[in-house]
Design an enzyme around this catalytic site. Structure first.
Site, PDB file in Angstrom:
ATOM      1  N   LYS A 111       0.844  -1.184   0.000  1.00 51.12           N
ATOM      2  CA  LYS A 111       0.000   0.000   0.000  1.00 51.12           C
ATOM      3  C   LYS A 111       0.881   1.237   0.000  1.00 51.12           C
ATOM      4  O   LYS A 111       2.021   1.116   0.460  1.00 51.12           O
ATOM      5  CB  LYS A 111      -0.964   0.032   1.191  1.00 51.12           C
ATOM      6  CG  LYS A 111      -0.360  -0.244   2.568  1.00 51.12           C
ATOM      7  CD  LYS A 111       0.776   0.547   3.089  1.00 51.12           C
ATOM      8  CE  LYS A 111       0.632   2.017   3.349  1.00 51.12           C
ATOM      9  NZ  LYS A 111       1.914   2.639   3.827  1.00 51.12           N
ATOM     10  N   TYR A 119      -4.498   4.341   6.386  1.00 51.64           N
ATOM     11  CA  TYR A 119      -4.952   3.402   7.430  1.00 51.64           C
ATOM     12  C   TYR A 119      -6.245   3.908   8.069  1.00 51.64           C
ATOM     13  O   TYR A 119      -7.135   3.110   8.389  1.00 51.64           O
ATOM     14  CB  TYR A 119      -3.887   3.222   8.519  1.00 51.64           C
ATOM     15  CG  TYR A 119      -2.677   2.447   8.065  1.00 51.64           C
ATOM     16  CD1 TYR A 119      -2.731   1.066   7.904  1.00 51.64           C
ATOM     17  CD2 TYR A 119      -1.473   3.090   7.800  1.00 51.64           C
ATOM     18  CE1 TYR A 119      -1.620   0.352   7.485  1.00 51.64           C
ATOM     19  CE2 TYR A 119      -0.370   2.391   7.369  1.00 51.64           C
ATOM     20  CZ  TYR A 119      -0.438   1.022   7.219  1.00 51.64           C
ATOM     21  OH  TYR A 119       0.659   0.324   6.797  1.00 51.64           O
TER      22      TYR A 119
END
Ligand code: NAD
Length: 380
Positions: free
Chosen positions: A142, A231
């Site tokens: 990511k 996140y």
């Protein structure tokens, strides 16, 4: 027969019985003879690690020892000395070391099933597409890439090659996060009303080599939002189980701070979900470490702090009668993520966090930047 069944059958045939079949990870490895270990390794898929930086070497490579279905069989690096040293440490054949230049010849290496990309985000699209064209499945770190267009090209390249693409959202394989999701889905908090999520750290390009690309827009795509705000965003989505319909945002970066010449520092964004749940999220590159979230229902709240760390997560649940700390067993989220990728390949399943999941976050990140720029809500 699935991979687990075939592994069990293999252990039975090897005369190791039920007790050995029940063992996994280092305990299992310690109990097996070298020849059995070799056969056991052949049952695991081979992973090539692309980029031997901080996260790859300090977190992910050590986690392979706890994997049931994945092992390291190749390394790709611009630093031959580092690659040779790590190859010796991890038992990788020196002939399976590649440079970024000869990476495409990995197509001729049957020891590699999956290419795991642990490069700065600005390079994810190029290496995912090259890996797919080399006929390999791809696990990519990511954030998926710098732009939705790059994400789309990655998805198409893997589809065209008939290969799996998974984005490495480790928190979606972490036991405390999975437990939080389950409690919310079961209604333990009542009707979900709000989520707050905060992620922050001091980015230190002058002290930490791994932070040098994080302040360069071309390699990082953006600042704190792309790297750690993701996140907060991803958690708001998996906690609610919904997709946002509108975002608002504000950004602040001190342009006299050399770290924030190209990328943003502080960003605050809100997400409106179809059920009415509102999420209020932050990320920052100029504060001390925070990695937490809290979900509020009309009966109770659930807090994870830290929520998205590597280890030592903590959950608290509170309601009108007070607070409690449920006991949840820590697990190796890195190994669980790697094993999931391998299982998806072995059982021809779609990964839980496919390319489309990465693309959704990158599209939302673009909407958050747009809302901050315009000072107006953006419909998504
Ligand atoms: P890092 O700088 O330590 O590692 C990056 C690696 O890429 C280095 O080995 C570097 O040499 C190599 N590289 C190759 N070409 C490069 C180029 N042109 N410019 C810069 N580096 C180049 O960074 P990291 O912290 O290990 O991050 C790597 C990836 O892992 C990023 O995508 C990051 O977002 C991700 N990450 C994920 C987590 C997580 O918890 N899932 C944590 C940290 C990092």
């Amino acid at each position: 027969m699935n991979a687990t069944e075939s592994r069990r059958q293999f252990l039975r045939q090897a005369g190791l019985g039920v007790a050995a079949a029940a063992l996994t990870g280092p305990a299992a490895a310690a109990s097996l003879s070298p020849s059995v270990m070799q056969d056991e390794n052949q049952k695991k898929l081979g992973f090539a690690i692309v980029g031997l930086g901080k996260y790859a070497t300090e977190q992910m490579m050590p986690a392979f020892k706890d994997c049931k279905h994945a092992r390291i069989t190749a390394l790709v690096s611009g630093s031959p000395d580092k690659a040779r040293k790590l190859a010796a440490e991890y038992g990788v054949d020196a002939k399976n070391i590649y440079s970024y230049q000869n990476f495409d010849s990995i197509k001729d290496n049957p020891a590699v099933d999956v290419v795991y990309i642990v490069l700065p985000p600005g390079l994810h699209a190029e290496y995912t597409i090259r890996a797919a064209q080399a006929g390999k499945h791809v696990l990519c770190e990511k954030p998926m890439a710098n732009t939705p267009e790059e994400c789309q090209r990655m998805i198409e390249a893997c589809k065209k090659a008939g290969k799996k693409l998974m984005i490495a959202y480790r928190a979606q394989f972490e036991p405390f996060n999975l437990d939080a999701i389950e409690r919310i889905r079961k209604g333990e908090l009542g009707k979900l009303r709000m989520v707050t999520a905060d992620h922050g750290r001091q980015v230190q390009p002058d002290k930490d080599q791994a932070d040098t690309w994080r302040v360069q827009k071309k390699l990082a795509g953006g600042g704190s939002l792309m790297d750690i705000g993701i996140y907060s965003l991803n958690a708001a989505r998996y906690l609610t189980g919904e997709e946002p319909v509108e975002v608002t945002a504000q950004e602040y970066s001190d342009k006299s701070d050399p770290r924030f010449k190209e990328v943003e520092d502080v960003i605050h964004f809100t997400l409106r979900f179809p059920s009415g749940v509102l999420a209020s999220c932050t990320s920052a590159y100029s504060i001390e470490g925070v990695k937490r979230y809290r979900a509020y229902g009309d009966k109770a709240w659930l807090d994870l702090d830290p929520a998205t760390d590597y280890y030592k997560h903590q959950m608290k649940i509170g309601d009108k009668d007070g607070e409690r700390q449920p006991q949840i067993k820590e697990g190796n989220q890195f190994a669980a993520e790697l094993d999931h990728m391998a299982e998806c390949v072995m059982q021809n399943k779609t990964p839980k966090t496919p390319g489309e999941e990465g693309l959704r976050d990158i599209k939302l990140i673009m909407a958050i930047y747009e809302a901050a720029r315009k000072g107006k809500p953006v419909r998504v």
